[in-house]
Design a protein around this motif. Structure first.
Motif, PDB file in Angstrom:
ATOM      1  N   GLU A 168      43.887  35.539  48.042  1.00 42.00           N
ATOM      2  CA  GLU A 168      44.173  35.442  46.540  1.00 42.00           C
ATOM      3  C   GLU A 168      43.679  36.646  45.755  1.00 42.00           C
ATOM      4  O   GLU A 168      44.259  37.187  44.956  1.00 42.00           O
ATOM      5  CB  GLU A 168      43.731  34.261  45.918  1.00 42.00           C
ATOM      6  CG  GLU A 168      44.613  32.877  46.400  1.00 42.00           C
ATOM      7  CD  GLU A 168      44.261  32.407  47.802  1.00 42.00           C
ATOM      8  OE1 GLU A 168      44.697  31.312  48.092  1.00 42.00           O
ATOM      9  OE2 GLU A 168      43.505  32.972  48.623  1.00 42.00           O
ATOM     10  N   ILE A 172      45.790  39.220  43.521  1.00 44.44           N
ATOM     11  CA  ILE A 172      45.450  39.333  42.083  1.00 44.44           C
ATOM     12  C   ILE A 172      45.087  40.970  41.546  1.00 44.44           C
ATOM     13  O   ILE A 172      45.430  41.622  40.576  1.00 44.44           O
ATOM     14  CB  ILE A 172      44.227  38.419  41.579  1.00 44.44           C
ATOM     15  CG1 ILE A 172      44.811  37.074  41.848  1.00 44.44           C
ATOM     16  CG2 ILE A 172      43.509  38.936  40.353  1.00 44.44           C
ATOM     17  CD1 ILE A 172      43.605  36.088  41.694  1.00 44.44           C
ATOM     18  N   VAL A 175      48.400  42.872  41.528  1.00 42.47           N
ATOM     19  CA  VAL A 175      48.982  42.723  40.483  1.00 42.47           C
ATOM     20  C   VAL A 175      48.379  43.496  39.284  1.00 42.47           C
ATOM     21  O   VAL A 175      49.084  43.919  38.253  1.00 42.47           O
ATOM     22  CB  VAL A 175      49.151  41.351  40.099  1.00 42.47           C
ATOM     23  CG1 VAL A 175      49.828  41.002  38.677  1.00 42.47           C
ATOM     24  CG2 VAL A 175      49.827  40.508  41.042  1.00 42.47           C
ATOM     25  N   ARG A 176      47.215  43.332  39.236  1.00 44.73           N
ATOM     26  CA  ARG A 176      46.352  44.134  38.157  1.00 44.73           C
ATOM     27  C   ARG A 176      46.652  45.760  38.234  1.00 44.73           C
ATOM     28  O   ARG A 176      46.762  46.337  37.174  1.00 44.73           O
ATOM     29  CB  ARG A 176      44.867  43.878  38.204  1.00 44.73           C
ATOM     30  CG  ARG A 176      44.398  42.371  37.688  1.00 44.73           C
ATOM     31  CD  ARG A 176      42.945  41.897  37.948  1.00 44.73           C
ATOM     32  NE  ARG A 176      42.824  40.799  37.330  1.00 44.73           N
ATOM     33  CZ  ARG A 176      41.821  40.183  37.594  1.00 44.73           C
ATOM     34  NH1 ARG A 176      40.659  40.415  38.378  1.00 44.73           N
ATOM     35  NH2 ARG A 176      41.452  38.976  37.107  1.00 44.73           N
ATOM     36  N   HIS A 179      49.905  46.367  36.840  1.00 45.17           N
ATOM     37  CA  HIS A 179      49.910  46.158  35.439  1.00 45.17           C
ATOM     38  C   HIS A 179      49.423  47.339  34.707  1.00 45.17           C
ATOM     39  O   HIS A 179      49.714  47.922  33.683  1.00 45.17           O
ATOM     40  CB  HIS A 179      49.329  44.926  35.197  1.00 45.17           C
ATOM     41  CG  HIS A 179      49.109  44.402  33.589  1.00 45.17           C
ATOM     42  ND1 HIS A 179      50.494  44.399  32.892  1.00 45.17           N
ATOM     43  CD2 HIS A 179      48.347  44.310  32.642  1.00 45.17           C
ATOM     44  CE1 HIS A 179      50.051  44.388  31.303  1.00 45.17           C
ATOM     45  NE2 HIS A 179      48.813  44.029  31.508  1.00 45.17           N
ATOM     46  N   TYR A 187      56.028  39.691  38.776  1.00 49.68           N
ATOM     47  CA  TYR A 187      55.624  40.189  40.025  1.00 49.68           C
ATOM     48  C   TYR A 187      55.852  39.311  40.922  1.00 49.68           C
ATOM     49  O   TYR A 187      55.383  38.043  40.670  1.00 49.68           O
ATOM     50  CB  TYR A 187      53.985  40.444  40.009  1.00 49.68           C
ATOM     51  CG  TYR A 187      53.623  41.364  41.271  1.00 49.68           C
ATOM     52  CD1 TYR A 187      53.111  42.588  40.850  1.00 49.68           C
ATOM     53  CD2 TYR A 187      53.222  40.810  42.505  1.00 49.68           C
ATOM     54  CE1 TYR A 187      52.487  43.397  41.888  1.00 49.68           C
ATOM     55  CE2 TYR A 187      52.959  41.656  43.250  1.00 49.68           C
ATOM     56  CZ  TYR A 187      52.619  42.881  43.117  1.00 49.68           C
ATOM     57  OH  TYR A 187      52.163  43.534  44.358  1.00 49.68           O
ATOM     58  N   LEU A 214      46.144  32.049  41.501  1.00 48.46           N
ATOM     59  CA  LEU A 214      46.886  33.151  41.187  1.00 48.46           C
ATOM     60  C   LEU A 214      47.734  33.254  39.757  1.00 48.46           C
ATOM     61  O   LEU A 214      47.593  34.443  39.036  1.00 48.46           O
ATOM     62  CB  LEU A 214      48.189  33.216  42.216  1.00 48.46           C
ATOM     63  CG  LEU A 214      47.670  33.353  43.609  1.00 48.46           C
ATOM     64  CD1 LEU A 214      48.991  33.286  44.710  1.00 48.46           C
ATOM     65  CD2 LEU A 214      47.180  34.940  43.934  1.00 48.46           C
ATOM     66  N   HIS A 217      44.906  33.957  37.030  1.00 48.89           N
ATOM     67  CA  HIS A 217      44.192  35.089  37.104  1.00 48.89           C
ATOM     68  C   HIS A 217      44.865  36.375  37.069  1.00 48.89           C
ATOM     69  O   HIS A 217      44.412  37.496  36.488  1.00 48.89           O
ATOM     70  CB  HIS A 217      42.926  35.327  38.053  1.00 48.89           C
ATOM     71  CG  HIS A 217      41.840  34.387  38.231  1.00 48.89           C
ATOM     72  ND1 HIS A 217      40.745  34.411  37.343  1.00 48.89           N
ATOM     73  CD2 HIS A 217      41.527  33.137  38.792  1.00 48.89           C
ATOM     74  CE1 HIS A 217      40.030  33.468  37.361  1.00 48.89           C
ATOM     75  NE2 HIS A 217      40.536  32.615  38.306  1.00 48.89           N
ATOM     76  N   ALA A 218      46.121  36.416  37.285  1.00 57.82           N
ATOM     77  CA  ALA A 218      46.971  37.525  37.261  1.00 57.82           C
ATOM     78  C   ALA A 218      47.326  37.827  36.070  1.00 57.82           C
ATOM     79  O   ALA A 218      47.646  36.883  35.112  1.00 57.82           O
ATOM     80  CB  ALA A 218      48.150  37.341  38.344  1.00 57.82           C
ATOM     81  N   ILE A 222      54.043  35.380  37.836  1.00 56.78           N
ATOM     82  CA  ILE A 222      54.302  35.477  39.302  1.00 56.78           C
ATOM     83  C   ILE A 222      55.492  34.718  39.367  1.00 56.78           C
ATOM     84  O   ILE A 222      55.700  33.619  39.218  1.00 56.78           O
ATOM     85  CB  ILE A 222      53.026  34.746  39.942  1.00 56.78           C
ATOM     86  CG1 ILE A 222      51.966  35.515  39.813  1.00 56.78           C
ATOM     87  CG2 ILE A 222      53.232  35.044  41.576  1.00 56.78           C
ATOM     88  CD1 ILE A 222      51.774  37.005  40.161  1.00 56.78           C
TER      89      ILE A 222
END
Length: 234
Positions: A168, A172, A175-176, A179, A187, A214, A217-218, A222
């Motif tokens: 996880e 994350i 994804v960060r 971004h 995503y 997920l 915190h993403a 998602i």
């Protein structure tokens, strides 16, 4: 003389958003992802005699789009000419790519030969070299993402996930990173699908992801594809 696809999926409603499409599969890849379920495409060399243009001419009143996939489609030496021929028949074109050839991507976009891109983000930046033979894959991914964000075509970023490869925190982090590079869309996470032998002889996952973690915190929404807990849902 350009390569021909080794196989054609004649119809899909899943691989090009809101369009009826076919998928053309080509051999050759510059990565060695352990979860890859197409080792024959990654490691193979095409001597196919499939006449893809004849196929498309017969189906242009039934299909909207063509998905070019593999393998890594941007390695095909005559990709530009292939796209030009497909465009002459009136089709939309989507490519599936790992983002490792940003200049090829730029050329296709500048010539308006593609209409949708699905780009894979394989690993967190500091580990991406492990599947790319020492190449700094993330740097190329970042350059390709910059090209896409400056274009006017729709695109998505996606990651194939297996809990033994990416946890996880890894997801994350990825994804960060995306971004921070300017990506603001959904995503997509594609759950490892065990369809037989993979390049790394991966076994089926033994646990499920904590989707609450997920989602919380993403920094981007998602999208979940092929997750076992979703199968059978309408």
């Amino acid at each position: 003389m350009r390569n021909h696809p080794v196989d054609i999926t004649p119809l899909t409603f899943l691989d090009y958003p809101k369009k009826a499409a076919c998928i053309m599969w080509y051999t050759g890849c510059n990565l060695r992802c352990p979860y890859c379920y197409n080792p024959e495409l990654v490691l193979g060399h095409s001597n196919s005699q499939i006449d893809e243009m004849a196929f498309l001419k017969e189906r242009r009143f039934f299909l909207d789009a063509v998905v070019l996939s593999g393998g890594e489609i941007t390695l095909q030496p005559h990709l530009r000419e292939l796209c030009e021929d497909i465009k002459k028949l009136g089709y939309l074109i989507k490519i599936d790519t790992n983002g490792s050839n940003p200049q090829v991507l730029r050329e296709l976009l500048d010539l308006k030969l593609i209409d949708y891109v699905a780009m894979d983000n394989k690993m967190p930046s500091e580990r991406s070299w492990k599947i790319a033979g020492g190449v700094r894959l993330f740097d190329r991914f970042a350059e390709s993402l910059a090209i896409l964000t400056q274009s006017d075509i729709p695109f998505e970023i996606r990651t194939t996930v297996h809990p033994e490869l990416l946890d996880e925190a890894d997801i994350i982090h990825m994804v960060r990173e995306s971004h921070a590079l300017g990506y603001n869309g959904t995503y997509y996470l594609q759950y490892f699908f065990n369809a037989g032998t993979t390049l790394g002889n991966m076994k089926p996952p033994t646990r499920r992801y904590d989707r609450d973690m997920l989602n919380h915190h993403a920094p981007l929404p998602i999208g979940y594809r092929n997750f076992p807990e979703d199968r059978g849902k309408m």
